[in-house]
Design an enzyme around this catalytic site. Structure first.
Site, PDB file in Angstrom:
ATOM      1  N   ASN A 205      18.950  60.557  47.065  1.00 17.61           N
ATOM      2  CA  ASN A 205      18.643  61.069  45.722  1.00 17.61           C
ATOM      3  C   ASN A 205      17.336  61.849  45.754  1.00 17.61           C
ATOM      4  OD1 ASN A 205      16.384  59.205  45.199  1.00 17.61           O
ATOM      5  ND2 ASN A 205      17.994  57.655  45.323  1.00 17.61           N
ATOM      6  N   LYS A 335      17.559  41.529  35.111  1.00 15.02           N
ATOM      7  CA  LYS A 335      16.968  41.356  36.447  1.00 15.02           C
ATOM      8  C   LYS A 335      15.811  40.352  36.442  1.00 15.02           C
ATOM      9  CE  LYS A 335      19.675  44.662  37.830  1.00 15.02           C
ATOM     10  NZ  LYS A 335      19.798  45.883  38.566  1.00 15.02           N
TER      11      LYS A 335
END
Ligand SMILES: Cc1cc2nc3c(=O)[nH]c(=O)nc-3n(C[C@H](O)[C@H](O)[C@H](O)COP(=O)(O)O)c2cc1C
Length: 399
Positions: A205, A335
């Site tokens: 990316n 998370k």
């Protein structure tokens, strides 16, 4: 006994005579002092006296055959730069980014805090341009020791006098010891990861690693011991940290999980690839082969750290092109993070691969904080300070 390397810049002010005493005081405390004189300073103080009290050669020239990149060598190693006295002239030059002699070039290449001790005639000090320059430098993180008021050498009375040597030394000690995160270990991840299709092709990316690297440097400057685990990037790691380069998500997961137990704060700024090819071919695929690639999910490093977080302070980044706030808030909970910094990566002026960043920060205790667009370095300093303070509060709360 104190320790540390100090570059002592001396400029052409009447108070320069006091810097022999300052250099002597710092040396007696245990600091290694490297005096650097401007051309103006030599009218007020002799290199010989400074060399005698510090035991080091006095430096003046930018262009020398002996040490062609002296300014970089000195800044690589220095813990602090002091400029005392700092003339109106040098303050203006630094504020304008000018680097036309050894001292200004050193400041331009600085890698440590800088303490400015302005000393000048009151009218010069109160001049709005000088004040603007000082404010600008404060905004860039320079430390400033305000001058004393009183009778000046020029016969005027008011602010402008260099503070007493003992006061300057006390300020130096404060800057060098007053570090929020001394003794704290911080793990930062940065950059992209690569997931291989065959030995020469991979998916990745746009992450440049700049934000993670700036954060590693900011935590280092707060006194933390920093581990930086980074995917492939083209920038150099900051000086004074432990750098661990990796390539794939799996390698990053292994390194991060290996270090996790020994650190106190973890900041996952890496743009970890979410998917990897299901099959990695051992040989380069011939271009004649028409092939479709199946992807599988990579390991969710952040989630696995969240599950074994304990007393650690865990920070994630959310890079999104849309619906940033909802996504970030959800990720914070899912998370098990203490804080999440959300980046809008649909814009070209901030986020991935740009020099600047703008962040929306959400904390576990329900706060929403906006860091407006600034250089990644400044945004990183502000974020590291916030994380450091929140981590220390969390430790205190739990006794
Ligand atoms: C006798 C004398 C005393 C000076 N004292 C100061 C002072 O205290 N502060 C200041 O900013 N400039 C002072 N100046 C002016 C600076 O020396 C001048 O701006 C010079 O260009 C500074 O160069 P530097 O900053 O590279 O050392 C003084 C000049 C003279 C002639």
């Amino acid at each position: 006994m104190a320790s540390g390397k100090i570059i002592l810049g001396i400029t052409g002010g009447i108070a320069a005579y006091k810097t022999v005493e300052l250099a002597r005081g710092l040396t007696k405390k245990g600091y290694e002092v490297y005096p650097v004189l401007t051309a103006g300073a030599e009218n007020f103080v002799t290199p010989l006296s400074l060399a005698t009290v510090t035991g080091n050669k006095v430096l003046k020239e930018t262009f020398t055959e002996e040490e062609p990149i002296l300014h970089i060598k000195l800044t690589d190693e220095a813990d602090l730069i002091i400029i005392a006295p700092a003339t109106a002239n040098i303050i203006g030059k630094i504020a304008a980014g000018i680097a036309d002699d050894l001292l200004t070039t050193i400041v331009a290449a600085k890698n440590c805090p800088v303490l400015l001790c302005p000393a000048m005639n009151t009218r010069m000090y109160q001049n709005s341009i000088v004040q603007d320059n000082l404010n600008r430098l404060k905004g860039h993180g320079f430390f400033l020791l305000e001058p004393d008021s009183g009778n000046l050498a020029c016969g005027h009375e008011g602010p402008g006098r260099l503070p007493e040597v003992q006061q300057i030394i006390a300020e130096v000690e404060k800057i060098l010891s007053d570090k929020l995160l001394t003794g704290v270990k911080v793990l930062v991840t940065a950059g992209p990861t690569r997931e291989y299709i065959d030995p020469v092709r991979f998916i990745t990316n746009k992450s440049s690693g700049k934000m993670g690297f700036a954060l590693a440097q900011a935590f280092r400057d707060l006194g933390a011991e920093v581990y930086l685990v980074s995917g492939p990037v083209s920038i150099k790691p900051p000086f004074g940290i432990t750098y661990i380069p990796v390539e794939t998500t799996e390698e990053m997961a292994n390194k991060v999980e290996g270090l996790f137990e020994q650190v106190h704060i973890v900041v996952m700024a890496a743009a970890v690839a979410d998917f990897r090819p299901k099959v990695t071919y051992q040989q380069k695929l011939p271009k004649e082969n028409s092939t479709s690639i199946d992807f599988v999910k990579t390991k969710d490093i952040l989630k696995s750290l969240g599950q074994r977080k304990g007393r650690k302070f865990l920070v994630g980044f959310a890079a999104q092109t849309h619906d940033l706030e909802n996504y970030a808030r959800q990720k914070l909970i899912e998370k098990n993070l203490d804080l999440i910094a959300a980046n809008d990566v649909s814009r070209s002026d901030v986020g991935f691969d740009s020099e600047e960043n703008e962040l929306l920060v959400f904390t576990r205790d329900g706060r929403k904080i906006f860091f407006s667009r600034e250089s990644k370095k400044i945004v990183a300093q502000k974020l590291a300070q916030l994380i450091g303070e929140m981590y220390l509060n969390k430790q205190n709360e739990k006794g």
